[in-house]
Motif scaffolding. Structure first.
Motif, PDB file in Angstrom:
ATOM      1  N   GLU A  14      32.776 -14.291  37.539  1.00 28.30           N
ATOM      2  CA  GLU A  14      31.373 -13.358  37.816  1.00 28.30           C
ATOM      3  C   GLU A  14      31.177 -13.418  39.030  1.00 28.30           C
ATOM      4  N   ASP A  15      30.961 -14.583  39.586  1.00 30.47           N
ATOM      5  CA  ASP A  15      30.336 -14.492  41.022  1.00 30.47           C
ATOM      6  C   ASP A  15      31.603 -13.860  41.934  1.00 30.47           C
ATOM      7  N   ALA A  33      30.336  -9.927  31.507  1.00 26.62           N
ATOM      8  CA  ALA A  33      29.006 -10.589  31.206  1.00 26.62           C
ATOM      9  C   ALA A  33      27.908  -9.416  31.621  1.00 26.62           C
ATOM     10  N   PRO A  34      26.770  -9.610  31.067  1.00 26.87           N
ATOM     11  CA  PRO A  34      25.620  -8.846  31.555  1.00 26.87           C
ATOM     12  C   PRO A  34      25.359  -8.709  32.854  1.00 26.87           C
ATOM     13  N   THR A  35      25.384  -9.863  33.645  1.00 26.71           N
ATOM     14  CA  THR A  35      25.381  -9.823  35.009  1.00 26.71           C
ATOM     15  C   THR A  35      26.312  -9.023  35.846  1.00 26.71           C
ATOM     16  N   THR A  36      27.581  -9.026  35.476  1.00 30.31           N
ATOM     17  CA  THR A  36      28.471  -8.159  36.045  1.00 30.31           C
ATOM     18  C   THR A  36      28.318  -6.589  35.538  1.00 30.31           C
ATOM     19  N   ARG A  37      28.138  -6.483  34.356  1.00 32.42           N
ATOM     20  CA  ARG A  37      27.829  -5.087  33.999  1.00 32.42           C
ATOM     21  C   ARG A  37      26.834  -4.438  34.711  1.00 32.42           C
ATOM     22  N   ASP A  71      24.129  -1.141  38.831  1.00 34.77           N
ATOM     23  CA  ASP A  71      23.120  -1.058  40.011  1.00 34.77           C
ATOM     24  C   ASP A  71      23.938  -0.189  41.175  1.00 34.77           C
ATOM     25  N   ALA A  72      25.192  -0.696  41.172  1.00 34.24           N
ATOM     26  CA  ALA A  72      25.834   0.028  42.592  1.00 34.24           C
ATOM     27  C   ALA A  72      26.106   1.421  42.236  1.00 34.24           C
ATOM     28  N   LEU A  73      26.259   1.704  40.926  1.00 28.91           N
ATOM     29  CA  LEU A  73      26.338   3.266  40.609  1.00 28.91           C
ATOM     30  C   LEU A  73      25.277   4.137  40.506  1.00 28.91           C
ATOM     31  N   GLY A  74      24.236   3.250  40.444  1.00 21.91           N
ATOM     32  CA  GLY A  74      22.926   4.102  40.228  1.00 21.91           C
ATOM     33  C   GLY A  74      22.832   4.625  38.560  1.00 21.91           C
ATOM     34  N   LEU A 122      22.979   3.344  26.379  1.00 23.33           N
ATOM     35  CA  LEU A 122      23.050   1.747  26.186  1.00 23.33           C
ATOM     36  C   LEU A 122      24.180   1.452  26.908  1.00 23.33           C
ATOM     37  N   ALA A 123      24.027   0.029  27.493  1.00 18.72           N
ATOM     38  CA  ALA A 123      25.419  -0.631  27.908  1.00 18.72           C
ATOM     39  C   ALA A 123      25.391  -1.967  27.200  1.00 18.72           C
TER      40      ALA A 123
END
Length: 217
Positions: A69-70, A108-112, A117-120, A127-128
């Motif tokens: 994930e990191d 995981a939710p953090t990566t999702r 975020d990056a794509l706006g 939903l995601a």
């Protein structure tokens, strides 16, 4: 997401290589075998993949998953991220036609959320969902069925599942989706997607509205 609506461009494999190095989960001769397993199981919950690679060592699997994930987040920041051409427009078109749209992912939710975020894209779909939101990840049916329940869809027959991997297709067929569609912008080829049970395979998600009869093409 990755490979279906978001261009992967090898980011998953790069992140795995970094995670393997940092966590020690797959070193030496085992690395290539493990990398092939990652390729074969694209789309599945990443923690489940690492549990297999760790041979049941839960602590090792969790360390490797955290490292993955990191690493993936680092790659997104370093290289940026881009949509599969036309994906955002297609999602907007589907919702304008009255469909609910849910992103599902093995991340995981953090990566999702880093991708969104990056794509706006946080408001693009209804939903995601990540595996933790549904119970089990692919190839189990939990993700599409959770999407169906949360969006208030009337029947599984009305559900369309779209993905670029064998596990995407398997989760759709196991959920009883009325239409399961493979796309060729990601991990697996036409033969693999059809073998997994896809009803139809299209070049890209941008061809989905025409397939569904929303365009006169």
């Amino acid at each position: 997401m990755a490979g279906t609506t978001v261009i992967d461009d090898g980011a998953v494999e790069q992140a795995f290589a970094l995670a393997a190095e940092r966590s020690g989960i797959a070193t030496g001769d085992a690395f290539e075998r493990s990398l092939q397993y990652v390729r074969d199981t694209m789309g599945q919950s990443k923690i489940e993949v690492f549990r297999v690679l760790a041979d049941g060592d839960e602590a090792a699997a969790q360390r490797a998953n955290a490292a993955f994930e990191d690493a993936y987040a680092e790659i997104v920041v370093r290289d940026g991220v881009a949509e599969v051409e036309g994906a955002a427009d297609v999602i907007g078109e589907l919702r304008a036609a009255g469909a609910s749209v849910t992103f599902t992912t093995g991340f995981a939710p953090t990566t999702r959320d880093a991708l969104l975020d990056a794509l706006g894209w946080h408001d693009l779909a209804d939903l995601a969902l990540s595996p933790v939101d549904a119970g089990r990840g692919r190839p189990f049916p939990d993700l599409p069925l959770t999407a169906l329940l949360r969006t208030g869809a009337t029947s599984v027959a009305s559900m369309v599942v779209v993905g670029d991997t064998r596990s995407d297709i398997q989760t759709g067929t196991r959920a009883g989706a009325g239409l399961v569609v493979g796309v060729l912008t990601g991990a697996h080829d036409r033969a693999a997607l059809l073998d997994a049970g896809a009803d139809v395979v299209i070049e890209s998600v941008r061809d989905l509205p025409a397939l569904l009869g929303l365009r006169g093409e």
